[in-house]
Design a protein around this motif. Sequence first.
Motif, mmCIF file in Angstrom:
data_model
loop_
_atom_site.group_PDB
_atom_site.id
_atom_site.type_symbol
_atom_site.label_atom_id
_atom_site.label_comp_id
_atom_site.label_asym_id
_atom_site.label_seq_id
_atom_site.Cartn_x
_atom_site.Cartn_y
_atom_site.Cartn_z
ATOM 1 N N HIS A 346 1.144 -1.205 0.212
ATOM 2 C CA HIS A 346 0.169 -0.077 0.070
ATOM 3 C C HIS A 346 0.605 1.438 -0.076
ATOM 4 O O HIS A 346 1.595 1.068 0.887
ATOM 5 N N PRO A 347 0.368 2.932 -0.633
ATOM 6 C CA PRO A 347 0.895 3.430 -0.555
ATOM 7 C C PRO A 347 0.916 3.962 1.186
ATOM 8 O O PRO A 347 0.515 4.020 0.916
ATOM 9 N N THR A 348 1.941 4.701 1.257
ATOM 10 C CA THR A 348 2.556 5.464 2.806
ATOM 11 C C THR A 348 1.303 6.362 2.981
ATOM 12 O O THR A 348 1.272 6.628 4.128
ATOM 13 N N GLY A 349 1.002 7.232 2.180
ATOM 14 C CA GLY A 349 -0.050 8.345 1.541
ATOM 15 C C GLY A 349 -1.299 7.686 2.563
ATOM 16 O O GLY A 349 -2.005 8.558 3.009
ATOM 17 N N GLN A 350 -1.637 6.024 2.160
ATOM 18 C CA GLN A 350 -2.965 5.707 2.881
ATOM 19 C C GLN A 350 -3.197 5.852 3.552
ATOM 20 O O GLN A 350 -4.111 5.817 4.049
ATOM 21 N N LEU A 351 -1.869 5.174 4.956
ATOM 22 C CA LEU A 351 -2.128 4.945 5.830
ATOM 23 C C LEU A 351 -2.479 6.813 6.896
ATOM 24 O O LEU A 351 -3.569 6.934 7.382
ATOM 25 N N ASP A 352 -1.889 7.808 6.115
ATOM 26 C CA ASP A 352 -2.066 9.332 6.534
ATOM 27 C C ASP A 352 -3.708 9.389 6.292
ATOM 28 O O ASP A 352 -3.947 10.029 7.004
ATOM 29 N N ASP A 353 -4.366 9.309 5.037
ATOM 30 C CA ASP A 353 -5.591 9.660 4.543
ATOM 31 C C ASP A 353 -6.583 8.794 5.829
ATOM 32 O O ASP A 353 -7.791 9.149 6.167
ATOM 33 N N ILE A 354 -6.157 7.654 6.265
ATOM 34 C CA ILE A 354 -6.883 7.455 6.626
ATOM 35 C C ILE A 354 -7.494 7.518 8.198
ATOM 36 O O ILE A 354 -8.209 7.899 8.708
ATOM 37 N N ALA A 355 -6.559 8.690 8.387
ATOM 38 C CA ALA A 355 -6.062 8.755 9.975
ATOM 39 C C ALA A 355 -7.081 9.947 9.927
ATOM 40 O O ALA A 355 -7.817 10.510 10.687
ATOM 41 N N VAL A 387 3.156 10.361 4.951
ATOM 42 C CA VAL A 387 2.612 11.432 5.036
ATOM 43 C C VAL A 387 1.810 11.178 3.404
ATOM 44 O O VAL A 387 1.049 11.324 2.962
ATOM 45 N N GLY A 388 0.554 12.274 3.391
ATOM 46 C CA GLY A 388 -0.338 13.067 2.774
ATOM 47 C C GLY A 388 0.044 13.533 1.479
ATOM 48 O O GLY A 388 1.431 13.527 1.293
ATOM 49 N N GLY A 389 0.232 12.310 0.568
ATOM 50 C CA GLY A 389 0.141 12.787 -0.368
ATOM 51 C C GLY A 389 1.618 11.802 -1.581
ATOM 52 O O GLY A 389 1.967 12.013 -2.177
ATOM 53 N N SER A 390 1.991 10.947 -0.420
ATOM 54 C CA SER A 390 3.294 10.690 -1.056
ATOM 55 C C SER A 390 2.901 9.152 -1.527
ATOM 56 O O SER A 390 1.860 8.198 -0.600
ATOM 57 N N GLN A 391 3.124 8.603 -2.617
ATOM 58 C CA GLN A 391 3.304 7.482 -3.275
ATOM 59 C C GLN A 391 4.426 6.422 -2.782
ATOM 60 O O GLN A 391 4.309 5.261 -3.199
ATOM 61 N N ASP A 392 5.527 6.331 -1.574
ATOM 62 C CA ASP A 392 6.157 4.988 -1.293
ATOM 63 C C ASP A 392 5.682 4.187 -1.120
ATOM 64 O O ASP A 392 4.471 4.081 -0.883
ATOM 65 N N ILE A 393 5.708 3.115 -1.917
ATOM 66 C CA ILE A 393 5.365 1.869 -0.833
ATOM 67 C C ILE A 393 5.706 1.021 0.460
ATOM 68 O O ILE A 393 6.801 1.266 0.227
ATOM 69 N N ILE A 394 4.307 0.264 1.290
ATOM 70 C CA ILE A 394 5.349 0.224 2.389
ATOM 71 C C ILE A 394 6.152 -1.382 1.796
ATOM 72 O O ILE A 394 5.274 -1.596 0.895
ATOM 73 N N LYS A 395 6.981 -2.007 2.444
ATOM 74 C CA LYS A 395 7.337 -3.088 2.022
ATOM 75 C C LYS A 395 7.929 -3.824 3.440
ATOM 76 O O LYS A 395 7.843 -3.116 4.317
ATOM 77 N N THR A 396 7.907 -5.658 2.819
ATOM 78 C CA THR A 396 8.769 -6.162 4.164
ATOM 79 C C THR A 396 9.589 -5.336 4.850
ATOM 80 O O THR A 396 10.688 -5.191 4.757
ATOM 81 N N GLY A 397 9.730 -5.092 5.903
ATOM 82 C CA GLY A 397 11.238 -4.671 6.862
ATOM 83 C C GLY A 397 11.660 -3.454 7.160
ATOM 84 O O GLY A 397 11.988 -3.050 7.971
ATOM 85 N N ASN A 398 9.972 -2.255 6.594
ATOM 86 C CA ASN A 398 9.604 -0.925 6.767
ATOM 87 C C ASN A 398 9.512 -0.706 8.570
ATOM 88 O O ASN A 398 8.713 -1.631 9.009
ATOM 89 N N ALA A 399 10.155 0.029 8.641
ATOM 90 C CA ALA A 399 9.592 0.402 10.341
ATOM 91 C C ALA A 399 9.571 2.083 10.504
ATOM 92 O O ALA A 399 10.014 2.657 9.795
#
Length: 445
Positions: A346-355, A387-399
């Motif tokens: 999932h894109p990292t920005g999606q979690l910010d959007d959910i919050a 952060v909102g707008g980020s399209q970085d993709i969440i990967k295994t091992g990310n913290a």
Amino acid sequence: MDEKATLTISPDKPQLTRVVCLLLLVYFVLSSLWASNELQTPSFSHLADHCTNTVSPISLDEFLTRQKSLASTLYDLRQSAYVTEPSANGLFFANVSTAQWRLSERPLLLIITPHLKDGEVHPKLSVLTPKFEATRAKLLPIPSANSSDIEWIEWPEEANPYELAVTALTEQKTGGTIFVDGSTRHFIVDGLQKALPGAWVTAPPAEIKQLRERKSKTELEIMKCAHETTLLAIREVHKHLYIGMRESEAREMVATALASAGLSNGGCLTLFGENAALPHGSGSDSLLGQADFALFDCTANLLGYQSDVTRTVALPTTAVSPLNRVIWGHVHITQSLVHRSARAGHPTGQLDDIAREYLRRRGFERYFTHRLGHGIGIEGHESPYLVGGSQDIIKTGNAFSNEPGIYMEGKVGVRLEDCFYINEDGKAVLLTEGVGGMAKSPWVP
């Protein structure tokens, strides 16, 4: 005894009587406080047992694996070299940070280039050092299979260090790309570009950045221990808070607890009451009031890795207002919702959007004034970011940190923060899970 020197409390000395009574009252109050442990410095030595013999520093083999992965990535990208100063990336690839080598106008550079031998890519590590500092540089704990594997390039004061650095690089005079760590100072980037006019000197791409962003099993074990111990320290200090305590006193107590637990460079942003409505505080030293929350945002270091944990707490006797209870509850639900939603792919920005969407529906979105979270590891704040707008993709091992907050200036501020990593199944796992994870309530952090 001279009659004039005799102290007698009598009706004709009411002023003296009042003074003595006041002193006796102060004595009894202080005695009561001391008996209740509110003026004693508690011992936190038992916290040192939590990580005893459970984690190990990064091994030589892991450092060599990192260097080889970097060389292989450079080779696959058909690029020439990776250059870094002592820094977080210098620590990751070569065990050299500013703790071992202070930066100055005289550059010390770590250079890794790929070399193909017998059909396999191998890293070549070169170190550019001021000549008069060469002996000290060679004492740095740079990992290598053999000390002879490191090429030392010594530059005298009258020489151009960047022109000498070219000797460590391959095929750059006619072209190619040199990746330079993004934290490298600009005058060094300029110097390399002028020395290599036919090359492109630029920041590294995602393929290289993710080598550090995706944590290994050893890194995660260190990070778990650091975060668990930090949370245990906050919980212990919570037991010793009292109404009327100053922010500075609580801050010093947490620093003592973190140090007693075996963590280094530990400290807390400590904010009481409306001070917490400014996410980074107001600079005052408030007293803890009867209706106040206390916010602790704590960080510390273990074997080169950072912790970051925040709790907003109340005392058993705190008269928490109905509004503040609601606010704390919404922040807690937001944090839990984000944690359940975090998945690889999932894109990292999606979690910010959910919050923000949850808080928007409750009318509190405008009080959530900062990003949801950040990457964490060698640095307390590192990429990728939630952060909102980020399209970085969440990967295994990310913290990441997961730290929603509501900040109503002049009234109240609440933030809750737990860090998590993405496991091999692509799901989020709390770094504080081993000691119970997220807060249960303001009274049970």
